[in-house]
Design an enzyme around this catalytic site. Structure first.
Site, PDB file in Angstrom:
ATOM      1  N   HIS A  65     -11.068  -3.333   3.081  1.00 55.09           N
ATOM      2  CA  HIS A  65     -11.014  -3.039   4.522  1.00 55.09           C
ATOM      3  C   HIS A  65     -11.851  -1.818   4.907  1.00 55.09           C
ATOM      4  CE1 HIS A  65      -8.322  -0.350   2.550  1.00 55.09           C
ATOM      5  NE2 HIS A  65      -8.238   0.376   3.630  1.00 55.09           N
ATOM      6  N   ASP A  66     -12.411  -1.121   3.934  1.00 57.27           N
ATOM      7  CA  ASP A  66     -13.228   0.058   4.244  1.00 57.27           C
ATOM      8  C   ASP A  66     -14.719  -0.215   4.132  1.00 57.27           C
ATOM      9  OD1 ASP A  66     -11.054   1.766   4.665  1.00 57.27           O
ATOM     10  OD2 ASP A  66     -10.903   2.253   2.535  1.00 57.27           O
TER      11      ASP A  66
ATOM     12  N   ASP B 143       0.857  -1.174   0.000  1.00 60.41           N
ATOM     13  CA  ASP B 143       0.000   0.000   0.000  1.00 60.41           C
ATOM     14  C   ASP B 143       0.899   1.232   0.000  1.00 60.41           C
ATOM     15  OD1 ASP B 143      -2.459   1.518   0.462  1.00 60.41           O
ATOM     16  OD2 ASP B 143      -3.214  -0.344   1.352  1.00 60.41           O
TER      17      ASP B 143
ATOM     18  N   GLU C 215      -6.411   3.864  -5.901  1.00 60.78           N
ATOM     19  CA  GLU C 215      -7.722   4.015  -5.262  1.00 60.78           C
ATOM     20  C   GLU C 215      -8.293   5.346  -5.715  1.00 60.78           C
ATOM     21  OE1 GLU C 215      -9.822   4.084  -0.853  1.00 60.78           O
ATOM     22  OE2 GLU C 215      -7.964   5.147  -1.196  1.00 60.78           O
TER      23      GLU C 215
ATOM     24  N   ASP D  91      -3.084   4.544  -2.330  1.00 62.75           N
ATOM     25  CA  ASP D  91      -4.135   5.128  -1.505  1.00 62.75           C
ATOM     26  C   ASP D  91      -4.567   6.500  -2.048  1.00 62.75           C
ATOM     27  OD1 ASP D  91      -5.493   4.688   1.140  1.00 62.75           O
ATOM     28  OD2 ASP D  91      -4.571   6.611   1.607  1.00 62.75           O
TER      29      ASP D  91
HETATM   30  C1  GLC Z   1      -8.131   5.106   1.961  1.00 60.47           C
HETATM   31  C2  GLC Z   1      -7.996   3.883   2.812  1.00 60.47           C
HETATM   32  C3  GLC Z   1      -8.636   4.153   4.137  1.00 60.47           C
HETATM   33  C4  GLC Z   1      -7.906   5.296   4.781  1.00 60.47           C
HETATM   34  C5  GLC Z   1      -7.841   6.516   3.861  1.00 60.47           C
HETATM   35  C6  GLC Z   1      -6.826   7.493   4.322  1.00 60.47           C
HETATM   36  O1  GLC Z   1      -9.435   5.410   1.653  1.00 60.47           O
HETATM   37  O2  GLC Z   1      -8.531   2.775   2.154  1.00 60.47           O
HETATM   38  O3  GLC Z   1      -8.631   3.018   4.954  1.00 60.47           O
HETATM   39  O4  GLC Z   1      -8.546   5.667   5.963  1.00 60.47           O
HETATM   40  O5  GLC Z   1      -7.491   6.176   2.559  1.00 60.47           O
HETATM   41  O6  GLC Z   1      -5.530   7.012   4.141  1.00 60.47           O
END
Ligand code: GLC
Ligand code: CA
Length: 563
Positions: free
Chosen positions: A329-330, A98, A256, A199
């Site tokens: 995980h979100d 990540d 992402e 991310d």
């Molecule tokens: C992304 C991650 C999340 C995190 C956010 C800030 O959305 O998937 O878990 O809280 O970024 O890094």
């Protein structure tokens, strides 16, 4: 269509905190992951993505990084990491990390320096602004729901944080920041990792001018993401990243990209864009996301889900490559969200979702436990919940403003908090689920006695065995990877029926598959052309007796070859 290894793989996301504990402290770790690599190999996985494993104060479970080039002591050492990488590669599995570079932790040495004085050499590593009339520079709200600005009395300025206040945003306009990040990325690539999940990658380049935005009635702030996504220099910075780092290695890169449209996605990850390989989009989950003041639970209709995926499949076909996921995980688990609420059909329905995920065009990402047909964990008390955003919301909506009763809010949290999927992996039916010998950092889903790896291993009809079978099939049948997708029945609320068509060319023989998944508790009688195609077709795989069958049983799924 150009063949690439990263189009042909099936990826698996591990949330290291929750996967396997090796030393009894209740927290998953790298040595624990090593002991489960054979399980992952056996599942047929080619790429592992680890959520952040770097040192972090853990305000956001590792997404707040205080050192990019080390391992969180709770997870192990750099030696453990090297061992994990070696053992992963020995099994023919690739490992991606990540990359969280929109922000650091406020405990990162850069930020500790930056906040010391206005002329500190690290000041411009972050985004500092003067107060405006004694207030925040703009009315932006963070993803966590509070103001996106935090006042720092030491220097009398505010810093920008799009996530929690312990996650100050880096200033990507500063070339020194970019150089440091690129150097760090190369360092990991030289170690031999195989790529990055990036991310919140669309948020790096910030606007030139900071302005207030319109506030939705009932909200206190204007959502910051509306001002920072796809900023003016975004593509320039990612192209620079590609030139300086990514292009020198053979990597899988997936960004992402919440709130992205297919049109935007082509700019980040079109075939000849030279930025990323693919982006995660969120149209199927965004509508459900819990905001501070709006915790709701809306079930998306099947026609809506089909329309979202079909839209992306069509828009990217031949021009870019999709990254596919139902869970991460979100997000809460997918079964109760798009499958069924009825435990009688959990198993069939989980297989149906698997058939869709592995039957679409794109690289599928499976989240740990999804391959078991895992359902949401339930929480009855806020003390059982770890997620800061759920806790902030509880404080506001239950304690401060009395908008929800405790019971209602705990029900909403159980259904939509990220914690419902972050609870430990269920390896067996014993008290601690084989995850740890100590006290788990977050409670184990009480259903682990029924849904766990060891039970499913014993049952050839289990969801786990089905995933294994589909993953292997996908590797054998090029049409499942490269075939074009087309939807047959957009308005049907009971069934998802789509074609995967591979035109013959110099690389492939032509092939035509039909993927059928029922989302209904009632049997479905096929009619017309669908019936004609299906009744005579070769059954590639099915969860029911599909030969010459024109009535699909509840939640049945099948893949056919049409000659
Ligand atoms: C992304 C991650 C999340 C995190 C956010 C800030 O959305 O998937 O878990 O809280 O970024 O890094
Ligand atoms: Ca541990």
């Amino acid at each position: 269509m150009e063949h690439k290894w990263w189009k042909e793989v099936v990826a698996y996301q591990i949330y290291p905190r929750s996967f396997q504990d090796s030393n009894g402290d209740g927290i998953g770790d790298l040595k624990g992951i090593i002991t489960r690599l054979d399980y992952i190999k056996n599942l047929g996985i080619d790429v592992l993505w680890l959520s952040p494993i770097y040192p972090s104060p853990n305000h956001d479970n590792g997404y707040d990084i205080s050192n990019y080039e080390d391992i969180m002591p709770e997870f192990g050492t750099m030696q453990d990491f090297d061992e994990l990488l070696k053992q992963t590669h020995q099994r023919g599995i690739k490992l991606i990390l990540d990359l969280v570079v929109n922000h650091t932790s406020d405990q990162h040495p850069w930020f500790r320096e930056s906040r010391k004085s206005r002329n500190n050499p690290y000041r411009d590593y972050y985004i500092w602004k003067d107060p405006v009339d004694g207030h925040e520079p703009t009315n932006w709200g963070s993803y966590a729901g509070d103001s996106a600005w935090k006042f720092d009395p030491v220097t009398g300025q505010y810093y920008l944080h799009q996530f929690y206040e312990s996650q100050p945003d880096l200033n990507w306009d500063n070339p020194k920041v970019r150089e440091e990040i690129f150097r760090m990325m190369k360092w990991w690539c030289d170690k031999g990792i195989d790529g990055f999940r990036m991310d919140v990658i669309t948020l790096l380049s910030k606007p030139e001018v900071y302005r207030d935005g319109p506030v939705v009635p009932g909200e206190k702030y204007a959502f910051c993401g509306d001002f920072t996504a796809h900023g003016p220099h975004e593509h320039e910075y990612l192209k620079e990243m590609y030139d300086k780092v990514l292009s020198h290695y053979d990597l899988l890169t997936v960004g992402e990209a919440s709130r992205i449209t297919p049109e935007e996605a082509l700019k980040y990850a079109g075939n000849d864009t030279h930025e990323l390989n693919m982006t995660f989009w969120f149209d199927h989950v965004d509508q459900f996301n819990s905001k501070l003041t709006r915790w709701t639970y809306d079930k998306m209709k099947l026609s809506g889900l089909k329309s979202v995926f079909s839209n992306w499949e069509k828009a990217l076909d031949g021009k870019a490559w999709n990254a596919l996921f139902f869970e991460n995980h979100d997000q809460p688990r997918s079964l109760q969200r798009w499958g069924t609420e009825n435990p009688k059909y959990f198993k069939q329905s989980a297989k149906g979702l698997a058939t869709v995920l592995l039957g679409l065009q794109g690289t599928p990402f499976i989240f740990e436990g999804e391959e078991l047909g895992e359902v949401d964990s339930t929480f009855t008390n806020i003390d059982e919940v770890n997620s800061p955003s759920s806790r902030i919301a509880y404080q506001k909506l239950v304690e401060d403003e009395h908008i929800y009763s405790k019971e209602t809010m705990m029900d909403l949290i159980s259904r939509s908090s990220c914690d419902t999927a972050r609870v430990p992996m269920r390896w067996d039916g014993t008290e601690l689920a084989g995850f740890t010998t100590g006290r788990p950092w977050i409670g184990i889903n009480p259903n682990h006695r029924e849904i766990n790896v060891s039970e499913e291993e014993k049952d050839p009809d289990s969801v786990l065995w089905y995933y294994r079978k589909l993953i292997r099939l996908r590797k054998k049948i090029p049409a499942l990877i490269y075939g074009s997708y087309s939807l047959r029945n957009p308005d049907d609320e009971k069934m998802w029926l789509f074609d995967r068509n591979l035109e013959a060319d110099h690389e492939n023989k032509g092939d035509h598959l039909l993927v059928l998944v029922s989302f209904s508790e009632d049997p479905i009688r096929l009619t017309g052309k669908d019936r004609e195609d299906i009744v005579g077709a070769e059954v590639i795989t099915a969860t029911f007796h599909a030969d010459h069958c024109d009535v699909i049983p509840p939640f049945g799924s099948a893949i056919y070859r049409i000659s």
